[in-house]
Design an enzyme around this catalytic site. Structure first.
Site, PDB file in Angstrom:
ATOM      1  N   ASP A  45       0.830  -1.207   0.000  1.00  0.00           N
ATOM      2  CA  ASP A  45       0.000   0.000   0.000  1.00  0.00           C
ATOM      3  C   ASP A  45       0.871   1.266   0.000  1.00  0.00           C
ATOM      4  OD1 ASP A  45      -1.982  -1.847   0.382  1.00  0.00           O
ATOM      5  OD2 ASP A  45      -2.764  -0.961   2.225  1.00  0.00           O
ATOM      6  N   HIS A 185       4.008  -2.031   3.036  1.00  0.00           N
ATOM      7  CA  HIS A 185       4.007  -0.697   2.427  1.00  0.00           C
ATOM      8  C   HIS A 185       5.316  -0.529   1.670  1.00  0.00           C
ATOM      9  CE1 HIS A 185       1.181  -0.569   5.788  1.00  0.00           C
ATOM     10  NE2 HIS A 185       0.514   0.323   5.080  1.00  0.00           N
TER      11      HIS A 185
HETATM   12 NI    NI Z   1      -2.509   3.012   3.476  1.00  0.00          NI
END
Ligand code: NI
Length: 234
Positions: A45, A185
């Site tokens: 993400d 991430h």
């Molecule tokens: Ni996020």
């Protein structure tokens, strides 16, 4: 080798159908996969980010591993080369809103989700860009308003908190199971390091790294718009 060919075949079918306008893949498409195989989906993400996402893409390519990227809309244009590369290298691309906005209601849907969809369509063409809501949060009753499947996760090593590659690696290895969807991430160098270590370790244990969409199909789950998926089993 046979397994590899089967996977490549499935990926080709999925891409062909997706490019062809998103007709349903036959429900029995997963039946050709050998039983007892171990599949897992890495998801990233908050990217793309130069310096980390490109290094991750290099590492995944070297290892023949695929992943799913949930992109921040406002970062797409500036990193168009990386986004195109994701698609070309067989990764799945999804939507993580324009500005990492918590999705409370219909207005957020219009601004945050549609704007990002538009940016992806402009760059890559039409497609089904699945949504990962920021913070995994959706305002009550809004799920049904989304025209795509929604993706959460089953393994969260909290990589943003520790920013420690070895801790993140161990947290994933301690929790992962076949069909896990792992949250990371690609904006932290430590998360890129951890992801590549995890791929190396789990490939030795016989795991295959596939996209979320492939993971669902491999389990015979037909993805539905507005439904939230947390593992490959649904
Ligand atoms: Ni996020």
């Amino acid at each position: 080798m046979v397994k590899k060919i089967v996977l490549i075949f499935i990926a080709a079918v999925l891409i062909a159908l997706w490019l062809g306008g998103g007709e349903a893949v036959p429900v029995d498409s997963g039946a050709e996969i050998p039983a007892g195989e171990k599949y897992v989906a890495l998801t990233f993400d908050d990217g793309p980010r130069r310096g980390t996402t490109d290094r991750l893409l290099d590492g995944l390519k070297e290892r023949n591993a695929r992943a799913t990227f949930f992109l921040i809309g406002r970062q797409i244009e500036e990193h168009a080369d990386l986004v195109v590369r994701m698609l070309e290298e067989g990764h799945q691309i999804g939507n993580h809103t324009w500005n990492h906005q918590k999705l409370e209601g219909k207005e957020d849907l219009e601004c945050e989700v549609r704007l990002t969809e538009n940016a992806l369509e402009k760059l890559l063409g039409g497609g089904s860009y699945w949504l990962r809501p920021p913070y995994g949060y959706m305002g009550e009753g809004t799920e049904a308003s989304f025209g795509v499947p929604l993706v959460k996760w089953s393994v969260d090593p909290r990589d943003w908190e520790s920013r420690d590659a070895e801790k993140v690696t161990q947290a994933i290895l301690g929790a992962v199971k076949p069909n896990s969807i792992i949250l990371l991430h690609d904006i932290y160098p430590t998360s890129v390091d951890a992801a590549l270590r995890v791929v190396d370790r789990l490939q030795e244990e016989g795991y295959w790294f596939v996209t979320v969409e492939e993971l669902l199909w491999l389990n015979g789950v037909k993805p539905e718009a507005g439904k939230m998926y947390r593992t490959g089993g649904g």
